[in-house]
Design a protein around this motif. Structure first.
Motif, mmCIF file in Angstrom:
data_model
loop_
_atom_site.group_PDB
_atom_site.id
_atom_site.type_symbol
_atom_site.label_atom_id
_atom_site.label_comp_id
_atom_site.label_asym_id
_atom_site.label_seq_id
_atom_site.Cartn_x
_atom_site.Cartn_y
_atom_site.Cartn_z
ATOM 1 N N VAL A 8 0.764 -1.331 -0.121
ATOM 2 C CA VAL A 8 0.005 0.135 0.074
ATOM 3 C C VAL A 8 0.690 1.053 0.095
ATOM 4 N N LEU A 9 2.059 1.078 0.148
ATOM 5 C CA LEU A 9 2.925 2.061 0.365
ATOM 6 C C LEU A 9 3.363 2.673 -0.971
ATOM 7 N N LYS A 10 3.693 4.165 -1.111
ATOM 8 C CA LYS A 10 4.002 4.446 -2.414
ATOM 9 C C LYS A 10 5.431 4.545 -2.668
ATOM 10 N N PRO A 11 6.128 4.448 -3.576
ATOM 11 C CA PRO A 11 7.682 4.345 -3.706
ATOM 12 C C PRO A 11 8.245 5.639 -2.886
ATOM 13 N N GLY A 12 9.082 5.440 -1.981
ATOM 14 C CA GLY A 12 9.662 6.495 -1.101
ATOM 15 C C GLY A 12 8.910 6.600 0.359
ATOM 16 N N GLY A 13 8.016 5.645 0.490
ATOM 17 C CA GLY A 13 6.892 5.947 1.540
ATOM 18 C C GLY A 13 7.471 5.484 2.660
ATOM 19 N N VAL A 14 6.847 5.809 3.751
ATOM 20 C CA VAL A 14 7.448 5.769 5.038
ATOM 21 C C VAL A 14 6.442 4.669 6.183
ATOM 22 N N LEU A 15 7.470 4.049 6.700
ATOM 23 C CA LEU A 15 6.459 3.115 7.985
ATOM 24 C C LEU A 15 6.969 3.633 9.269
ATOM 25 N N ALA A 16 6.232 3.831 10.180
ATOM 26 C CA ALA A 16 6.775 4.429 11.385
ATOM 27 C C ALA A 16 5.795 3.856 12.394
ATOM 28 N N GLY A 17 6.392 3.051 13.237
ATOM 29 C CA GLY A 17 5.694 2.777 14.742
ATOM 30 C C GLY A 17 6.031 3.935 15.768
ATOM 31 N N LEU A 18 4.980 4.087 16.651
ATOM 32 C CA LEU A 18 4.923 5.126 17.535
ATOM 33 C C LEU A 18 4.699 4.065 18.976
ATOM 34 N N TRP A 19 5.340 4.598 20.217
ATOM 35 C CA TRP A 19 5.152 3.875 21.545
ATOM 36 C C TRP A 19 5.144 5.014 22.578
ATOM 37 N N ASN A 20 4.099 5.174 23.440
ATOM 38 C CA ASN A 20 4.366 5.982 24.253
ATOM 39 C C ASN A 20 5.033 5.161 25.721
ATOM 40 N N VAL A 21 6.016 5.514 26.165
ATOM 41 C CA VAL A 21 6.805 4.873 27.334
ATOM 42 C C VAL A 21 7.110 5.574 28.584
ATOM 43 N N LEU A 22 7.178 4.763 29.647
ATOM 44 C CA LEU A 22 7.538 5.734 30.896
ATOM 45 C C LEU A 22 8.923 6.159 31.015
ATOM 46 N N ASP A 23 8.926 7.221 31.539
ATOM 47 C CA ASP A 23 10.514 7.808 31.740
ATOM 48 C C ASP A 23 11.010 7.244 33.132
ATOM 49 N N ASP A 24 11.641 6.017 32.947
ATOM 50 C CA ASP A 24 11.930 5.431 34.158
ATOM 51 C C ASP A 24 13.381 5.912 34.489
ATOM 52 N N GLN A 25 13.824 6.966 33.864
ATOM 53 C CA GLN A 25 15.190 7.889 34.475
ATOM 54 C C GLN A 25 14.374 8.522 36.113
ATOM 55 N N THR A 35 1.899 15.352 36.488
ATOM 56 C CA THR A 35 2.369 14.827 35.049
ATOM 57 C C THR A 35 2.991 13.637 35.171
ATOM 58 N N LEU A 36 2.680 12.802 34.395
ATOM 59 C CA LEU A 36 3.369 11.555 34.347
ATOM 60 C C LEU A 36 4.355 11.544 33.548
ATOM 61 N N PRO A 37 5.660 11.527 33.720
ATOM 62 C CA PRO A 37 6.815 11.693 32.707
ATOM 63 C C PRO A 37 6.891 10.454 31.725
ATOM 64 N N MET A 38 6.869 10.829 30.395
ATOM 65 C CA MET A 38 6.790 9.856 29.383
ATOM 66 C C MET A 38 7.616 10.259 28.127
ATOM 67 N N LEU A 39 8.076 9.271 27.499
ATOM 68 C CA LEU A 39 8.521 9.783 25.885
ATOM 69 C C LEU A 39 7.415 9.203 25.132
ATOM 70 N N THR A 40 7.512 9.749 23.709
ATOM 71 C CA THR A 40 6.886 9.135 22.756
ATOM 72 C C THR A 40 8.337 8.626 21.647
ATOM 73 N N CYS A 41 8.188 7.448 21.667
ATOM 74 C CA CYS A 41 9.473 6.662 20.935
ATOM 75 C C CYS A 41 9.068 6.183 19.411
ATOM 76 N N VAL A 42 10.051 6.481 18.720
ATOM 77 C CA VAL A 42 9.475 6.141 17.079
ATOM 78 C C VAL A 42 10.580 5.559 16.331
ATOM 79 N N LEU A 43 10.010 4.518 15.639
ATOM 80 C CA LEU A 43 10.898 3.555 14.861
ATOM 81 C C LEU A 43 10.406 3.784 13.645
ATOM 82 N N ARG A 44 11.290 4.578 12.809
ATOM 83 C CA ARG A 44 11.028 4.760 11.457
ATOM 84 C C ARG A 44 11.931 4.283 10.249
#
Length: 249
Positions: free
Chosen positions: A122-139, A236-245
């Motif tokens: 379904v992707l066009k040539p040069g298209g992007v796949l990205a997964g996003l996850w909200n994770v907790l900032d355990d630092q 505020t719950l400290p989080m990160l939105t992490c992305v795999l692109r």
């Protein structure tokens, strides 16, 4: 168990829509940055948490979701979005029809042996796949302790930055370049009660026997009541939105 967890969310669709966080706008912008155009497929869209952020970013979004209850919540919340039943392994779109495919806290449920070629179709040539996850900032100290108290059913694989990087490093789309990973600061306004409700929507908690589930949520509730950061009103719950692109070559 993984199959049971994947199918568990529909029973909690209303709670999921109310309590799950949205996604950092900066993460969405980075995910879509290399896309050749504005047409975006939100795959495994759930109740539309990521869909709404994509729309706000100016994307032309089609949402696809396999669970009827989750899809109904998405359609209720975002009536202007094209929302279709379907899944990653059988996408109801034409070949080369989208510039990007994104998935919010969903790609780990995909059977990539089947979904990978479907996404590529379904992707066009040069298209992007990205997964996003909200994770907790355990630092942050109290967040790390919350993760320990909660256990892996509530805060498990992919739910902290280090475990997310390890869990997602092996995901690939046939014909793509090496995956890129990035994290973006995010947060969610919660109270002790609403954070307990949020963790109750995690897949591992939804399939847990009821007595065990009540006990786990009780431990979390007691911990939050004992901490100065979380015992009194909103925080505020400290989080990160992490992305795999990944980008189609």
């Amino acid at each position: 168990m993984k199959h049971d967890e994947r199918l568990s969310f529909g029973a909690a669709a209303v709670a999921y829509a109310e309590h799950r966080p949205d996604y950092a706008p900066a993460a969405v912008r980075w995910a879509l940055e290399p896309a050749p155009g504005p047409r975006v497929l939100d795959l495994g869209a759930g109740t539309g948490k990521l869909t709404a952020t994509l729309v706000a970013a100016g994307a032309d979004v089609t949402a696809v979701e396999p669970d009827p209850a989750m899809l109904a919540e998405l359609r209720r919340a975002l009536p202007g979005v094209r929302a279709l039943p379907g899944g990653a392994e059988s996408i109801p779109l034409a070949d080369s029809s989208v510039d990007a495919v994104v998935a919010g806290n969903a790609m780990h449920w995909f059977d990539m042996a089947v979904a990978g070629p479907e996404i590529g179709r379904v992707l066009k040539p040069g298209g992007v796949l990205a997964g996003l996850w909200n994770v907790l900032d355990d630092q942050v100290g109290w967040v790390a302790e919350l993760a320990r108290i909660s256990g892996p059913a509530a805060i498990g694989p992919r739910d902290t930055p280090v475990s997310w990087r390890a869990e997602t490093a092996g995901l690939r789309l046939p014909g793509t370049a090496v995956a890129e990973q990035a994290g973006f600061p995010h947060g969610q306004t919660r109270t002790a009660a609403s954070l307990v409700a949020t963790l109750a929507t995690r897949a591992g908690m939804l399939v847990m026997p009821e007595q065990e589930r009540r006990a786990a949520l009780g431990r979390i509730r007691d911990f939050l009541a004992s901490r100065p950061e979380t015992a009194n009103g909103e925080f505020t719950l400290p989080m990160l939105t992490c992305v795999l692109r990944l980008q189609e070559s």
